[in-house]
Design a protein around this motif. Structure first.
Motif, PDB file in Angstrom:
ATOM      1  N   PRO A  33      11.329 -41.873  48.592  1.00  0.00           N
ATOM      2  CA  PRO A  33      10.657 -41.637  47.230  1.00  0.00           C
ATOM      3  C   PRO A  33       9.670 -42.536  46.843  1.00  0.00           C
ATOM      4  O   PRO A  33       9.694 -43.730  47.268  1.00  0.00           O
ATOM      5  CB  PRO A  33      11.702 -41.555  46.580  1.00  0.00           C
ATOM      6  CG  PRO A  33      12.723 -42.437  46.755  1.00  0.00           C
ATOM      7  CD  PRO A  33      12.819 -42.471  48.288  1.00  0.00           C
ATOM      8  N   PRO A  34       8.638 -42.159  46.123  1.00  0.00           N
ATOM      9  CA  PRO A  34       7.793 -43.150  45.735  1.00  0.00           C
ATOM     10  C   PRO A  34       8.547 -44.159  44.941  1.00  0.00           C
ATOM     11  O   PRO A  34       9.496 -43.956  44.253  1.00  0.00           O
ATOM     12  CB  PRO A  34       6.961 -42.177  44.534  1.00  0.00           C
ATOM     13  CG  PRO A  34       7.074 -40.873  45.190  1.00  0.00           C
ATOM     14  CD  PRO A  34       8.559 -40.797  45.556  1.00  0.00           C
ATOM     15  N   GLY A  35       7.924 -45.343  45.118  1.00  0.00           N
ATOM     16  CA  GLY A  35       8.675 -46.459  44.506  1.00  0.00           C
ATOM     17  C   GLY A  35       9.447 -47.087  45.372  1.00  0.00           C
ATOM     18  O   GLY A  35      10.123 -48.464  45.323  1.00  0.00           O
ATOM     19  N   HIS A 135       2.544 -42.882  47.460  1.00  0.00           N
ATOM     20  CA  HIS A 135       3.267 -44.306  47.714  1.00  0.00           C
ATOM     21  C   HIS A 135       1.949 -45.115  47.398  1.00  0.00           C
ATOM     22  O   HIS A 135       0.867 -44.999  48.143  1.00  0.00           O
ATOM     23  CB  HIS A 135       3.885 -44.144  49.175  1.00  0.00           C
ATOM     24  CG  HIS A 135       4.951 -43.338  49.161  1.00  0.00           C
ATOM     25  ND1 HIS A 135       4.654 -42.008  49.331  1.00  0.00           N
ATOM     26  CD2 HIS A 135       6.259 -43.419  49.124  1.00  0.00           C
ATOM     27  CE1 HIS A 135       6.015 -41.429  49.719  1.00  0.00           C
ATOM     28  NE2 HIS A 135       6.831 -42.200  49.158  1.00  0.00           N
ATOM     29  N   PRO A 136       2.359 -46.287  46.908  1.00  0.00           N
ATOM     30  CA  PRO A 136       0.968 -47.255  46.917  1.00  0.00           C
ATOM     31  C   PRO A 136       0.535 -47.715  48.113  1.00  0.00           C
ATOM     32  O   PRO A 136       1.418 -48.048  49.111  1.00  0.00           O
ATOM     33  CB  PRO A 136       1.733 -48.470  46.244  1.00  0.00           C
ATOM     34  CG  PRO A 136       2.994 -48.203  45.568  1.00  0.00           C
ATOM     35  CD  PRO A 136       3.550 -46.799  46.267  1.00  0.00           C
ATOM     36  N   LEU A 137      -0.768 -47.815  48.165  1.00  0.00           N
ATOM     37  CA  LEU A 137      -1.397 -48.089  49.661  1.00  0.00           C
ATOM     38  C   LEU A 137      -2.177 -49.358  49.162  1.00  0.00           C
ATOM     39  O   LEU A 137      -3.240 -49.189  48.225  1.00  0.00           O
ATOM     40  CB  LEU A 137      -2.060 -46.921  49.922  1.00  0.00           C
ATOM     41  CG  LEU A 137      -2.329 -46.868  51.282  1.00  0.00           C
ATOM     42  CD1 LEU A 137      -3.063 -45.312  51.538  1.00  0.00           C
ATOM     43  CD2 LEU A 137      -3.724 -47.742  51.822  1.00  0.00           C
ATOM     44  N   LEU A 138      -1.800 -50.513  49.632  1.00  0.00           N
ATOM     45  CA  LEU A 138      -2.622 -51.729  49.178  1.00  0.00           C
ATOM     46  C   LEU A 138      -3.508 -52.335  50.002  1.00  0.00           C
ATOM     47  O   LEU A 138      -2.868 -52.935  51.217  1.00  0.00           O
ATOM     48  CB  LEU A 138      -1.351 -52.902  48.586  1.00  0.00           C
ATOM     49  CG  LEU A 138      -0.486 -52.399  47.757  1.00  0.00           C
ATOM     50  CD1 LEU A 138       0.387 -53.321  47.298  1.00  0.00           C
ATOM     51  CD2 LEU A 138      -1.217 -51.841  46.333  1.00  0.00           C
ATOM     52  N   PRO A 139      -4.718 -52.568  49.895  1.00  0.00           N
ATOM     53  CA  PRO A 139      -5.519 -53.497  50.783  1.00  0.00           C
ATOM     54  C   PRO A 139      -4.797 -54.707  50.842  1.00  0.00           C
ATOM     55  O   PRO A 139      -4.254 -55.206  49.837  1.00  0.00           O
ATOM     56  CB  PRO A 139      -6.834 -53.437  50.050  1.00  0.00           C
ATOM     57  CG  PRO A 139      -6.934 -52.269  49.201  1.00  0.00           C
ATOM     58  CD  PRO A 139      -5.479 -52.138  48.648  1.00  0.00           C
ATOM     59  N   MET A 140      -4.863 -55.582  51.996  1.00  0.00           N
ATOM     60  CA  MET A 140      -4.105 -56.800  52.218  1.00  0.00           C
ATOM     61  C   MET A 140      -4.713 -57.630  51.101  1.00  0.00           C
ATOM     62  O   MET A 140      -4.004 -58.718  50.719  1.00  0.00           O
ATOM     63  CB  MET A 140      -4.274 -57.464  53.597  1.00  0.00           C
ATOM     64  CG  MET A 140      -5.974 -57.683  53.730  1.00  0.00           C
ATOM     65  SD  MET A 140      -5.820 -57.941  55.766  1.00  0.00           S
ATOM     66  CE  MET A 140      -7.530 -58.842  55.909  1.00  0.00           C
TER      67      MET A 140
END
Ligand code: GDP
Length: 321
Positions: A33-35, A135-140
């Motif tokens: 799940p998201p989170g 879902h969070p997608l984070l650039p490094m």
């Protein structure tokens, strides 16, 4: 109330590049799940082209998770066209890096939002939420880090090497320019801090994962993490599924097998899932104190991706926690 013990699947942090890693990202996103899932993405491939900020790996993962990806290539948008690129060619401009007409909309918006002063993390968040990525997608990092290769055909930036020269030059050295001055974003640091499990996806170790690890603080945090740290092998039976991973390993004198992958990720892993085809390597890997499991790790269908994600989560829960 008694606090529940953390389980590995509570907050999975996945490190990836583009197509290979995006497949596992999709599998995990479908079952967590998201989170419970944060994806940290390589931005060493980012570049400015035709006045636009292109983030190829971020887009590949974003398009994959939003079900908009071109299923034939694994990158770019489905049902896209190349009218703009044809005009670029007609003007004598560079057309070796293919940007679809719909895809251009992403690069226009990213470039515009960056010029307004938003960080790459904020821009990615806006684009992802518009596309329904939960879902969070984070650039490094929000700072520029650029992968540059010294090759037998001179110094090439990543896209020149990968796309224009179709990864044929022999890489002698790989640098991540700007990494010494870069910092991980707050969001990346928070994700690593809260991780209940860290996964290195089936991505190119040298061109997709090493740039992430080059951002000061990321490697150190994974090295000292007290949660399970695992990888899915990007090498199956001595070959890469696609791209230059196996070619580069051979050129660098590294064993083209999951053992070579483990060696490259020294101090970063507690376990690796390798393919059934490499099952005979299990004893050797276990003898160096590493957990391992032989599974079907080639992900062709949506089911393959989900199955591997579930297998990974169960395996870590049963063996590494
Ligand atoms: P990226 O590095 O994530 O951008 O992905 P690429 O698609 O360029 O591939 C990089 C690595 O991922 C290569 O070593 C591939 O063998 C590996 N890879 C791609 N698809 C799969 C897959 O379905 N399963 C596994 N185990 N590895 C894969």
């Amino acid at each position: 109330m008694e606090e529940r013990l953390k389980k590995p699947g509570d907050h999975v942090v996945l490190l990836v590049g583009g197509v290979g890693g995006a497949k596992l990202a999709l599998g995990l996103a479908r079952v967590l799940p998201p989170g419970s899932l944060t994806i940290i993405v390589n931005t060493g491939d980012d570049f400015n082209h035709l006045g636009l900020h292109i983030s190829p790996d971020v887009d590949t993962v974003m398009y994959t998770l939003s079900n908009l990806v071109n299923p034939k290539t694994g990158w770019g948008l489905n049902d896209d066209s190349l009218h703009a690129m044809r005009m670029v060619r007609r003007y004598g401009g560079p057309d070796w890096f293919s940007l679809g007409d719909k895809d251009l909309g992403t690069h226009l918006m990213r470039t515009q939002l960056l010029s307004e002063g938003l960080t790459l993390t904020e821009v990615t968040g806006k684009l992802c939420s518009a596309l329904g990525v939960e879902h969070p997608l984070l650039p490094m990092s929000d700072d520029p880090v650029r992968t540059v290769l010294d090759t037998d055909q001179g110094t090439l930036n990543f896209q020149e090497y990968f796309v224009r020269e179709r990864w044929q030059p022999v890489a002698r050295d790989i640098r991540f320019e700007g990494s010494e001055k870069a910092t991980p974003s707050e969001a990346v640091l928070a994700a690593l801090e809260q991780a209940s499990m860290i996964v290195i996806g089936p991505s190119n170790p040298f061109l997709s994962i090493d740039p992430i690890l080059s951002v000061p603080g990321i490697r150190e945090r994974i090295e000292s993490a007290s949660v399970p740290r695992v990888a899915i092998s990007p090498i199956i039976a001595g070959k890469a599924v696609k791209g230059p991973t196996a070619k580069m390993m051979a050129e660098m004198g590294i064993d083209v097998s999951p053992v070579g992958v483990i060696d490259h990720y020294r101090n970063l892993l507690d376990g690796i899932i390798l393919d059934e085809a490499d099952g005979t390597l299990r004893d050797k890997i276990e003898s160096i104190g590493m957990h391992t499991s032989a599974q079907q790790i080639l992900m062709e269908t949506q089911n393959d991706k989900i199955r591997l994600a579930v297998t990974l989560l169960h395996w870590v829960e049963e063996n590494l926690s």
